[in-house]
Design a protein around this motif. Structure first.
Motif, PDB file in Angstrom:
ATOM      1  N   VAL A   1       0.872  -1.066   0.124  1.00 25.38           N
ATOM      2  CA  VAL A   1       0.001  -0.047   0.021  1.00 25.38           C
ATOM      3  C   VAL A   1       0.753   1.192   0.045  1.00 25.38           C
ATOM      4  O   VAL A   1       0.614   2.244  -0.790  1.00 25.38           O
ATOM      5  CB  VAL A   1      -1.005   0.008   1.122  1.00 25.38           C
ATOM      6  N   ASP A   2       2.034   1.151   0.706  1.00 22.96           N
ATOM      7  CA  ASP A   2       2.778   2.307   0.860  1.00 22.96           C
ATOM      8  C   ASP A   2       3.872   2.393  -0.798  1.00 22.96           C
ATOM      9  O   ASP A   2       3.768   3.541  -1.117  1.00 22.96           O
ATOM     10  CB  ASP A   2       4.315   2.296   1.883  1.00 22.96           C
ATOM     11  N   TRP A   3       3.906   1.575  -1.312  1.00 26.90           N
ATOM     12  CA  TRP A   3       4.287   1.259  -2.570  1.00 26.90           C
ATOM     13  C   TRP A   3       3.152   1.916  -3.735  1.00 26.90           C
ATOM     14  O   TRP A   3       3.453   3.003  -4.315  1.00 26.90           O
ATOM     15  CB  TRP A   3       4.601  -0.005  -3.014  1.00 26.90           C
ATOM     16  N   VAL A   4       2.114   1.646  -3.635  1.00 23.82           N
ATOM     17  CA  VAL A   4       0.864   2.219  -4.344  1.00 23.82           C
ATOM     18  C   VAL A   4       0.953   4.003  -4.274  1.00 23.82           C
ATOM     19  O   VAL A   4       0.805   4.715  -4.991  1.00 23.82           O
ATOM     20  CB  VAL A   4      -0.383   1.739  -3.989  1.00 23.82           C
ATOM     21  N   ASP A   5       0.976   4.375  -2.741  1.00 19.10           N
ATOM     22  CA  ASP A   5       0.778   5.563  -2.494  1.00 19.10           C
ATOM     23  C   ASP A   5       2.023   6.385  -2.946  1.00 19.10           C
ATOM     24  O   ASP A   5       1.901   7.611  -3.659  1.00 19.10           O
ATOM     25  CB  ASP A   5       0.935   5.864  -1.102  1.00 19.10           C
ATOM     26  N   ALA A   6       3.055   5.789  -3.100  1.00 22.07           N
ATOM     27  CA  ALA A   6       4.367   6.440  -3.536  1.00 22.07           C
ATOM     28  C   ALA A   6       4.174   6.616  -4.960  1.00 22.07           C
ATOM     29  O   ALA A   6       4.561   7.719  -5.633  1.00 22.07           O
ATOM     30  CB  ALA A   6       5.837   5.686  -3.442  1.00 22.07           C
ATOM     31  N   CYS A   7       3.680   5.448  -5.535  1.00 25.18           N
ATOM     32  CA  CYS A   7       3.528   5.641  -7.180  1.00 25.18           C
ATOM     33  C   CYS A   7       2.377   6.970  -7.415  1.00 25.18           C
ATOM     34  O   CYS A   7       2.551   7.543  -8.345  1.00 25.18           O
ATOM     35  CB  CYS A   7       3.046   4.368  -7.722  1.00 25.18           C
ATOM     36  N   ARG A   8       1.294   6.820  -6.606  1.00 31.05           N
ATOM     37  CA  ARG A   8       0.303   7.693  -6.998  1.00 31.05           C
ATOM     38  C   ARG A   8       0.836   9.346  -6.884  1.00 31.05           C
ATOM     39  O   ARG A   8       0.513  10.216  -7.448  1.00 31.05           O
ATOM     40  CB  ARG A   8      -0.954   7.694  -6.118  1.00 31.05           C
ATOM     41  N   ARG A   9       1.893   9.274  -5.717  1.00 28.97           N
ATOM     42  CA  ARG A   9       2.325  10.800  -5.614  1.00 28.97           C
ATOM     43  C   ARG A   9       3.622  11.212  -6.503  1.00 28.97           C
ATOM     44  O   ARG A   9       4.000  12.239  -6.595  1.00 28.97           O
ATOM     45  CB  ARG A   9       2.666  10.713  -4.184  1.00 28.97           C
ATOM     46  N   GLY A  10       4.092  10.043  -7.089  1.00 25.54           N
ATOM     47  CA  GLY A  10       5.260  10.516  -8.118  1.00 25.54           C
ATOM     48  C   GLY A  10       6.404  10.446  -7.303  1.00 25.54           C
ATOM     49  O   GLY A  10       7.346  11.177  -7.552  1.00 25.54           O
ATOM     50  N   ASP A  11       6.381   9.882  -6.086  1.00 24.63           N
ATOM     51  CA  ASP A  11       7.616  10.017  -4.975  1.00 24.63           C
ATOM     52  C   ASP A  11       8.720   8.997  -5.198  1.00 24.63           C
ATOM     53  O   ASP A  11       8.542   8.002  -4.511  1.00 24.63           O
ATOM     54  CB  ASP A  11       6.777  10.004  -3.601  1.00 24.63           C
ATOM     55  N   LEU A  12       9.610   9.381  -6.271  1.00 24.97           N
ATOM     56  CA  LEU A  12      10.597   8.187  -6.399  1.00 24.97           C
ATOM     57  C   LEU A  12      11.645   7.795  -5.159  1.00 24.97           C
ATOM     58  O   LEU A  12      11.702   6.559  -4.901  1.00 24.97           O
ATOM     59  CB  LEU A  12      11.459   8.823  -7.614  1.00 24.97           C
ATOM     60  N   ALA A  13      11.793   8.876  -4.337  1.00 25.40           N
ATOM     61  CA  ALA A  13      12.717   8.553  -3.174  1.00 25.40           C
ATOM     62  C   ALA A  13      11.837   7.679  -2.385  1.00 25.40           C
ATOM     63  O   ALA A  13      12.471   6.683  -1.756  1.00 25.40           O
ATOM     64  CB  ALA A  13      12.899   9.902  -2.557  1.00 25.40           C
ATOM     65  N   ALA A  14      10.570   7.988  -2.142  1.00 25.84           N
ATOM     66  CA  ALA A  14       9.749   7.020  -1.059  1.00 25.84           C
ATOM     67  C   ALA A  14       9.703   5.825  -1.814  1.00 25.84           C
ATOM     68  O   ALA A  14       9.702   4.683  -1.115  1.00 25.84           O
ATOM     69  CB  ALA A  14       8.446   7.715  -0.891  1.00 25.84           C
ATOM     70  N   LEU A  15       9.348   5.545  -3.005  1.00 23.18           N
ATOM     71  CA  LEU A  15       9.557   4.362  -3.576  1.00 23.18           C
ATOM     72  C   LEU A  15      10.660   3.492  -3.441  1.00 23.18           C
ATOM     73  O   LEU A  15      10.584   2.396  -2.978  1.00 23.18           O
ATOM     74  CB  LEU A  15       8.908   4.434  -5.218  1.00 23.18           C
ATOM     75  N   LEU A  16      11.811   4.059  -3.814  1.00 20.56           N
ATOM     76  CA  LEU A  16      13.031   3.322  -3.802  1.00 20.56           C
ATOM     77  C   LEU A  16      13.292   3.120  -2.300  1.00 20.56           C
ATOM     78  O   LEU A  16      14.073   1.903  -2.151  1.00 20.56           O
ATOM     79  CB  LEU A  16      14.197   4.200  -4.287  1.00 20.56           C
ATOM     80  N   ASP A  17      12.863   3.586  -1.343  1.00 20.07           N
ATOM     81  CA  ASP A  17      13.325   3.368   0.087  1.00 20.07           C
ATOM     82  C   ASP A  17      12.440   2.234   0.669  1.00 20.07           C
ATOM     83  O   ASP A  17      12.902   1.541   1.508  1.00 20.07           O
ATOM     84  CB  ASP A  17      12.854   4.538   0.844  1.00 20.07           C
ATOM     85  N   LEU A  18      11.371   1.657  -0.268  1.00 24.85           N
ATOM     86  CA  LEU A  18      10.778   0.472  -0.004  1.00 24.85           C
ATOM     87  C   LEU A  18      11.505  -1.012  -0.422  1.00 24.85           C
ATOM     88  O   LEU A  18      11.228  -2.033   0.119  1.00 24.85           O
ATOM     89  CB  LEU A  18       9.343   0.455  -0.529  1.00 24.85           C
ATOM     90  N   TYR A  19      12.508  -0.673  -1.149  1.00 25.66           N
ATOM     91  CA  TYR A  19      13.209  -1.739  -1.859  1.00 25.66           C
ATOM     92  C   TYR A  19      14.501  -1.823  -0.947  1.00 25.66           C
ATOM     93  O   TYR A  19      15.298  -0.830  -0.553  1.00 25.66           O
ATOM     94  CB  TYR A  19      13.650  -1.498  -3.210  1.00 25.66           C
ATOM     95  N   THR A  20      15.169  -3.196  -1.274  1.00 29.09           N
ATOM     96  CA  THR A  20      16.520  -3.522  -0.428  1.00 29.09           C
ATOM     97  C   THR A  20      17.304  -2.873  -1.491  1.00 29.09           C
ATOM     98  O   THR A  20      16.984  -2.503  -2.684  1.00 29.09           O
ATOM     99  CB  THR A  20      16.592  -5.065  -0.387  1.00 29.09           C
ATOM    100  N   ASP A  21      18.735  -2.671  -1.080  1.00 21.87           N
ATOM    101  CA  ASP A  21      19.776  -1.910  -1.915  1.00 21.87           C
ATOM    102  C   ASP A  21      19.915  -2.916  -3.134  1.00 21.87           C
ATOM    103  O   ASP A  21      20.385  -2.420  -4.346  1.00 21.87           O
ATOM    104  CB  ASP A  21      20.955  -1.792  -1.143  1.00 21.87           C
ATOM    105  N   ASP A  22      19.692  -4.024  -3.024  1.00 22.50           N
ATOM    106  CA  ASP A  22      19.928  -5.078  -4.237  1.00 22.50           C
ATOM    107  C   ASP A  22      18.956  -5.793  -4.662  1.00 22.50           C
ATOM    108  O   ASP A  22      18.913  -6.824  -5.394  1.00 22.50           O
ATOM    109  CB  ASP A  22      20.873  -6.179  -3.782  1.00 22.50           C
ATOM    110  N   ALA A  23      17.767  -5.015  -4.527  1.00 19.84           N
ATOM    111  CA  ALA A  23      16.557  -5.584  -5.252  1.00 19.84           C
ATOM    112  C   ALA A  23      16.451  -5.708  -6.582  1.00 19.84           C
ATOM    113  O   ALA A  23      17.280  -5.210  -7.293  1.00 19.84           O
ATOM    114  CB  ALA A  23      15.195  -4.581  -4.707  1.00 19.84           C
ATOM    115  N   GLU A  24      15.429  -6.633  -7.111  1.00 21.28           N
ATOM    116  CA  GLU A  24      15.708  -6.942  -8.587  1.00 21.28           C
ATOM    117  C   GLU A  24      14.206  -6.663  -8.999  1.00 21.28           C
ATOM    118  O   GLU A  24      13.245  -7.196  -8.119  1.00 21.28           O
ATOM    119  CB  GLU A  24      15.970  -8.275  -8.784  1.00 21.28           C
ATOM    120  N   LEU A  25      14.066  -6.074 -10.168  1.00 19.82           N
ATOM    121  CA  LEU A  25      12.580  -6.020 -10.723  1.00 19.82           C
ATOM    122  C   LEU A  25      12.654  -6.683 -12.104  1.00 19.82           C
ATOM    123  O   LEU A  25      13.606  -6.419 -12.913  1.00 19.82           O
ATOM    124  CB  LEU A  25      12.300  -4.393 -10.767  1.00 19.82           C
ATOM    125  N   GLU A  26      11.795  -7.631 -12.236  1.00 18.86           N
ATOM    126  CA  GLU A  26      11.525  -8.204 -13.721  1.00 18.86           C
ATOM    127  C   GLU A  26      10.390  -7.643 -14.243  1.00 18.86           C
ATOM    128  O   GLU A  26       9.242  -7.811 -13.667  1.00 18.86           O
ATOM    129  CB  GLU A  26      11.867  -9.650 -13.474  1.00 18.86           C
TER     130      GLU A  26
END
Length: 121
Positions: free
Chosen positions: A11-36
């Motif tokens: 839900v925090d991820w969705v909220d960051a996307c809605r706000r366009g808040d890149l820093a908040a979105l990235l803070d939800l991921y581990t430093d070595d996260a992977e997106l496919e």
């Protein structure tokens, strides 16, 4: 079973996307996260820098077109989310989490309920 709220993180991820808040979105991921992403062929992004290059241009489009939560549900290994862009383009994202309560893996695919030629994920 985790001792953190996986659904709340998404839900925090969705909220960051809605706000366009890149820093908040990235803070939800581990430093070595992977997106496919399999929306337009197979694309993989790993680490904060690559995730930033992936999400940066997309977030402004999400906030201007409209980002909607369609479905969110827990799974045995994380959380699955279906969201829409501009009310019609539907994307399914599966999230997996580290023991510390950060997203370490995201897989996004075009939703099976909507036929289209690509996605904005």
């Amino acid at each position: 079973m985790s001792d953190f709220d996986q659904m709340g993180i998404v839900v925090d991820w969705v909220d960051a996307c809605r706000r366009g808040d890149l820093a908040a979105l990235l803070d939800l991921y581990t430093d070595d996260a992977e997106l496919e992403c399999t929306c337009n062929g197979m694309q993989r992004y790993r680490g904060r820098r690559e995730l930033e290059s992936y999400w940066g241009p997309r977030l402004s489009g999400f906030s201007s077109a409209g980002f909607g939560l369609e479905e969110i549900k827990p799974t045995p290994h994380g959380v699955d989310l279906e969201y829409s862009i501009a009310g019609s383009l539907r994307i399914r994202a599966s999230f997996r989490f580290s023991a510390e309560g950060k997203i370490y893996s995201t897989l996004c695919t075009p939703s099976r309920q909507n036929s289209h030629d690509g996605c904005a994920c």
